[in-house]
Motif scaffolding. Structure first.
Motif, mmCIF file in Angstrom:
data_model
loop_
_atom_site.group_PDB
_atom_site.id
_atom_site.type_symbol
_atom_site.label_atom_id
_atom_site.label_comp_id
_atom_site.label_asym_id
_atom_site.label_seq_id
_atom_site.Cartn_x
_atom_site.Cartn_y
_atom_site.Cartn_z
ATOM 1 N N GLN A 172 0.827 -1.204 0.000
ATOM 2 C CA GLN A 172 0.000 0.000 0.000
ATOM 3 C C GLN A 172 0.865 1.259 0.000
ATOM 4 O OE1 GLN A 172 -2.330 -0.912 3.445
ATOM 5 N NE2 GLN A 172 -3.870 -2.055 2.290
ATOM 6 N N LEU A 173 1.929 1.266 0.792
ATOM 7 C CA LEU A 173 2.813 2.433 0.806
ATOM 8 C C LEU A 173 3.507 2.606 -0.540
ATOM 9 C CD1 LEU A 173 2.151 2.510 3.801
ATOM 10 C CD2 LEU A 173 4.548 3.009 4.248
ATOM 11 N N GLN A 174 3.870 1.502 -1.176
ATOM 12 C CA GLN A 174 4.476 1.597 -2.501
ATOM 13 C C GLN A 174 3.507 2.230 -3.497
ATOM 14 O OE1 GLN A 174 5.550 -2.557 -2.942
ATOM 15 N NE2 GLN A 174 7.709 -2.144 -2.438
ATOM 16 N N GLN A 175 2.226 1.905 -3.368
ATOM 17 C CA GLN A 175 1.223 2.529 -4.228
ATOM 18 C C GLN A 175 1.092 4.024 -3.933
ATOM 19 O OE1 GLN A 175 -0.700 1.544 -6.872
ATOM 20 N NE2 GLN A 175 0.645 -0.252 -6.877
ATOM 21 N N MET A 176 1.257 4.408 -2.676
ATOM 22 C CA MET A 176 1.206 5.830 -2.346
ATOM 23 C C MET A 176 2.349 6.580 -3.028
ATOM 24 S SD MET A 176 -1.541 5.911 -0.594
ATOM 25 C CE MET A 176 -2.134 4.415 -1.425
ATOM 26 N N ASN A 215 3.197 10.012 -10.036
ATOM 27 C CA ASN A 215 2.198 10.210 -11.085
ATOM 28 C C ASN A 215 0.930 10.811 -10.477
ATOM 29 O OD1 ASN A 215 0.531 10.122 -13.306
ATOM 30 N ND2 ASN A 215 0.281 7.884 -13.283
ATOM 31 N N PRO A 216 0.894 12.129 -10.291
ATOM 32 C CA PRO A 216 -0.255 12.789 -9.656
ATOM 33 C C PRO A 216 -1.577 12.587 -10.405
ATOM 34 C CG PRO A 216 1.631 14.261 -9.734
ATOM 35 C CD PRO A 216 1.979 13.080 -10.591
ATOM 36 N N ALA A 217 -1.509 12.217 -11.674
ATOM 37 C CA ALA A 217 -2.735 12.019 -12.461
ATOM 38 C C ALA A 217 -3.289 10.607 -12.325
ATOM 39 C CB ALA A 217 -2.457 12.329 -13.929
ATOM 40 N N LYS A 218 -2.632 9.751 -11.570
ATOM 41 C CA LYS A 218 -3.065 8.362 -11.399
ATOM 42 C C LYS A 218 -4.475 8.316 -10.800
ATOM 43 C CE LYS A 218 -1.610 4.191 -8.834
ATOM 44 N NZ LYS A 218 -1.669 3.241 -9.969
ATOM 45 N N ASP A 219 -5.315 7.441 -11.327
ATOM 46 C CA ASP A 219 -6.702 7.331 -10.871
ATOM 47 C C ASP A 219 -6.776 6.833 -9.434
ATOM 48 O OD1 ASP A 219 -7.709 8.147 -13.312
ATOM 49 O OD2 ASP A 219 -7.997 6.113 -14.065
ATOM 50 N N VAL A 220 -7.887 7.151 -8.781
ATOM 51 C CA VAL A 220 -8.138 6.654 -7.431
ATOM 52 C C VAL A 220 -8.148 5.127 -7.444
ATOM 53 C CG1 VAL A 220 -9.840 6.531 -5.563
ATOM 54 C CG2 VAL A 220 -9.433 8.698 -6.751
ATOM 55 N N TRP A 221 -7.492 4.535 -6.469
ATOM 56 C CA TRP A 221 -7.409 3.068 -6.337
ATOM 57 C C TRP A 221 -8.532 2.627 -5.412
ATOM 58 C CZ3 TRP A 221 -3.113 0.526 -2.891
ATOM 59 C CH2 TRP A 221 -3.153 -0.870 -3.030
ATOM 60 N N PHE A 222 -9.416 1.754 -5.900
ATOM 61 C CA PHE A 222 -10.487 1.272 -5.035
ATOM 62 C C PHE A 222 -10.834 -0.164 -5.356
ATOM 63 C CE2 PHE A 222 -12.553 3.015 -8.757
ATOM 64 C CZ PHE A 222 -13.640 2.174 -8.998
#
Length: 205
Positions: A187-191, A197-204
């Motif tokens: 999860q921290l790696q995804q953060m 990449n600030p444009a990356k879509d919300v992860w859900f």
């Protein structure tokens, strides 16, 4: 991943709680009470917790059963992420905790960052809403949704709190031992991916 017996116990508990909330017939209520007691007995059988503690933590809610919400603050500074050391288990996590009645998710994350790290913060963006059961967390008696909200620091200074003993910033390649109950390395790696990449879509989930 969560063990099957725990999933079954949680499902039985949820069915019994909903039945107790909406049933009018006294005999149906008796049956739902029996189901609730069965869920408590399952947890008692597979853990070292006493019946009364299980009832308090796991089988004391009323009304329609819904997941609990855990809100985590994601703060970057010079390419490093803010973590706090938990007094309870002695390892590190993103500042955060259970959502509070009467507060929005934004208000909760600001409060938690201040209480656990000493910093003032401003919410910027929702990064992820995850179902705890799909991720590498220890088995839990409650169904939990985890919200990750990116924030910017606006003031304050590093200071531990009632639940935290240390505050620090860490690079992706130098993460400390993490509190897996609260957040995983993945999860921290995804953060950090959101930092790159600030444009990356919300992860859900």
């Amino acid at each position: 991943m969560t063990q099957k017996w725990l999933e079954w116990a949680k499902e039985i508990q949820a069915i019994s709680q909903a039945g107790l909330a909406y049933s009018k017939d006294v005999y149906d209520k008796e049956r739902f009470e029996q189901l609730r007691e069965l869920s408590v007995s399952i947890l008692h059988e597979y853990t070292d917790m006493k019946h009364e503690k299980i009832r308090t933590l796991f089988a004391s809610d009323t009304g329609y059963p819904t997941p609990k919400v855990d809100v985590r603050g994601v703060v970057f500074q010079e390419g490093e992420i803010l973590l706090v050391k938990e007094r309870l288990d002695g390892v590190w996590a993103l500042p955060g905790g259970w959502a509070d009645i009467g507060l929005s998710a934004k208000e909760v994350v600001v409060k938690e960052i201040k209480e656990e790290s000493g910093y003032d913060a401003r919410p910027v963006r929702l990064l992820a809403v995850l179902d705890k059961k799909f991720h590498n967390h220890p088995p839990a008696s409650q169904h939990v949704y985890k919200m990750f909200i990116q924030c910017e620091l606006t003031g304050g200074e590093a200071a531990g709190g009632v639940e935290t003993s240390e505050v620090g910033f860490f690079s992706e390649n130098n993460l400390p031992e993490l509190s897996l109950e609260r957040n995983s390395k993945e999860q921290l790696q995804q953060m950090f991916e959101y930092l790159r990449n600030p444009a990356k879509d919300v992860w859900f989930d």
